[in-house]
Scaffold this active site. Structure first.
Site, PDB file in Angstrom:
ATOM      1  N   HIS A  62       3.588  -4.909   3.790  1.00  0.00           N
ATOM      2  CA  HIS A  62       3.506  -5.312   5.195  1.00  0.00           C
ATOM      3  C   HIS A  62       3.074  -6.770   5.276  1.00  0.00           C
ATOM      4  O   HIS A  62       2.323  -7.242   4.421  1.00  0.00           O
ATOM      5  CB  HIS A  62       2.464  -4.485   5.953  1.00  0.00           C
ATOM      6  CG  HIS A  62       2.833  -3.052   6.127  1.00  0.00           C
ATOM      7  ND1 HIS A  62       3.746  -2.622   7.068  1.00  0.00           N
ATOM      8  CD2 HIS A  62       2.427  -1.937   5.482  1.00  0.00           C
ATOM      9  CE1 HIS A  62       3.866  -1.309   6.994  1.00  0.00           C
ATOM     10  NE2 HIS A  62       3.083  -0.861   6.033  1.00  0.00           N
ATOM     11  N   CYS A  70       5.735   6.616   4.196  1.00  0.00           N
ATOM     12  CA  CYS A  70       4.565   5.748   3.980  1.00  0.00           C
ATOM     13  C   CYS A  70       3.815   6.152   2.712  1.00  0.00           C
ATOM     14  O   CYS A  70       2.950   5.414   2.245  1.00  0.00           O
ATOM     15  CB  CYS A  70       3.608   5.815   5.166  1.00  0.00           C
ATOM     16  SG  CYS A  70       4.314   5.086   6.634  1.00  0.00           S
ATOM     17  N   HIS A  99       0.846  -1.200   0.000  1.00  0.00           N
ATOM     18  CA  HIS A  99       0.000   0.000   0.000  1.00  0.00           C
ATOM     19  C   HIS A  99       0.879   1.247   0.000  1.00  0.00           C
ATOM     20  O   HIS A  99       2.093   1.179   0.112  1.00  0.00           O
ATOM     21  CB  HIS A  99      -0.969   0.014   1.205  1.00  0.00           C
ATOM     22  CG  HIS A  99      -0.339   0.371   2.512  1.00  0.00           C
ATOM     23  ND1 HIS A  99      -1.067   0.727   3.614  1.00  0.00           N
ATOM     24  CD2 HIS A  99       0.965   0.411   2.916  1.00  0.00           C
ATOM     25  CE1 HIS A  99      -0.255   0.986   4.624  1.00  0.00           C
ATOM     26  NE2 HIS A  99       0.970   0.799   4.232  1.00  0.00           N
ATOM     27  N   ASP A 105      -4.727 -10.944   0.239  1.00  0.00           N
ATOM     28  CA  ASP A 105      -3.376 -11.497   0.199  1.00  0.00           C
ATOM     29  C   ASP A 105      -2.696 -11.272  -1.142  1.00  0.00           C
ATOM     30  O   ASP A 105      -3.277 -11.533  -2.200  1.00  0.00           O
ATOM     31  CB  ASP A 105      -3.404 -12.995   0.535  1.00  0.00           C
ATOM     32  CG  ASP A 105      -2.009 -13.541   0.812  1.00  0.00           C
ATOM     33  OD1 ASP A 105      -1.185 -12.810   1.392  1.00  0.00           O
ATOM     34  OD2 ASP A 105      -1.750 -14.706   0.436  1.00  0.00           O
ATOM     35  N   HIS A 106      -1.445 -10.776  -1.069  1.00  0.00           N
ATOM     36  CA  HIS A 106      -0.621 -10.496  -2.257  1.00  0.00           C
ATOM     37  C   HIS A 106      -1.268  -9.472  -3.193  1.00  0.00           C
ATOM     38  O   HIS A 106      -1.070  -9.523  -4.406  1.00  0.00           O
ATOM     39  CB  HIS A 106      -0.259 -11.795  -2.997  1.00  0.00           C
ATOM     40  CG  HIS A 106       0.803 -12.567  -2.276  1.00  0.00           C
ATOM     41  ND1 HIS A 106       0.540 -13.254  -1.111  1.00  0.00           N
ATOM     42  CD2 HIS A 106       2.121 -12.733  -2.528  1.00  0.00           C
ATOM     43  CE1 HIS A 106       1.664 -13.820  -0.685  1.00  0.00           C
ATOM     44  NE2 HIS A 106       2.642 -13.516  -1.526  1.00  0.00           N
ATOM     45  N   GLU A 150      -0.014  -4.191  11.891  1.00  0.00           N
ATOM     46  CA  GLU A 150       0.653  -3.791  10.652  1.00  0.00           C
ATOM     47  C   GLU A 150       2.138  -4.149  10.746  1.00  0.00           C
ATOM     48  O   GLU A 150       2.769  -4.527   9.768  1.00  0.00           O
ATOM     49  CB  GLU A 150       0.463  -2.302  10.397  1.00  0.00           C
ATOM     50  CG  GLU A 150       0.836  -1.909   8.975  1.00  0.00           C
ATOM     51  CD  GLU A 150       0.377  -0.513   8.636  1.00  0.00           C
ATOM     52  OE1 GLU A 150      -0.531  -0.379   7.794  1.00  0.00           O
ATOM     53  OE2 GLU A 150       0.902   0.449   9.228  1.00  0.00           O
ATOM     54  N   HIS A 196       4.926   0.129  -0.611  1.00  0.00           N
ATOM     55  CA  HIS A 196       5.749  -0.711   0.267  1.00  0.00           C
ATOM     56  C   HIS A 196       4.822  -1.781   0.837  1.00  0.00           C
ATOM     57  O   HIS A 196       3.604  -1.649   0.782  1.00  0.00           O
ATOM     58  CB  HIS A 196       6.403   0.126   1.377  1.00  0.00           C
ATOM     59  CG  HIS A 196       5.404   0.757   2.296  1.00  0.00           C
ATOM     60  ND1 HIS A 196       4.805   1.964   2.028  1.00  0.00           N
ATOM     61  CD2 HIS A 196       4.864   0.337   3.462  1.00  0.00           C
ATOM     62  CE1 HIS A 196       3.954   2.262   2.998  1.00  0.00           C
ATOM     63  NE2 HIS A 196       3.964   1.285   3.882  1.00  0.00           N
TER      64      HIS A 196
HETATM   65 NI    NI Z   1       2.651   1.053   5.407  1.00  0.00          NI
END
Ligand code: NI
Length: 136
Positions: free
Chosen positions: A42, A34, A15, A80-81, A125, A40
């Site tokens: 998580h 961010c 995200h 997911d992914h 997160e 990036h």
């Molecule tokens: Ni983030």
């Protein structure tokens, strides 16, 4: 007797924190790294907790296999992914902060539970940063 039954789950997702109605300068000023335009990732960890009365016949609050299946179908398979900003429709116009993600997850699970059951979702997160939502 009201008992809480919890299921852990997890998904990996990318995200960036970003508002379409702000320019890049303002997004970066508010959200810092961010808001990196290249996104990036998580490793999100999730605890889904359901609280209710123990059923006299089954001895269950909820069949954990059913809870597992709801979480897999509606959360893991959905997130997911994925790139949350681009591929998950709920975030088309919603900034994918941990706070907003936990509310989306709650709203996706709640309709699949009996109305008498209370739901609380905890979303990690990172190992050290987490948020909780219970519909209030
Ligand atoms: Ni983030």
């Amino acid at each position: 007797m009201r008992v809480t039954v919890s299921k852990r789950a997890h998904f990996n997702a990318a995200h960036r924190l970003y508002r379409k109605d702000w320019n890049d300068e303002k997004n970066i000023a508010i959200f810092g790294k961010c808001s990196n335009p290249n996104y990036h990732g998580h490793n999100y960890e999730l605890i889904v907790s359901v609280t209710g009365e123990i059923d006299e016949e089954t001895g269950y609050v909820i069949d954990i296999k059913m809870l597992k299946s709801i979480v897999k179908t509606h959360i893991e398979d959905h997130f997911d992914h994925k790139n949350l900003n681009i591929e998950v429709p709920e975030f088309e116009d919603l900034n994918p902060t941990a706070e907003n993600i936990v509310v989306v997850i709650y709203n996706k699970i709640k309709p699949h539970l009996k109305p008498s059951l209370d739901l609380e979702v905890t979303l990690f997160e990172t190992a050290r940063n987490f948020v909780k939502y219970s519909g209030k």
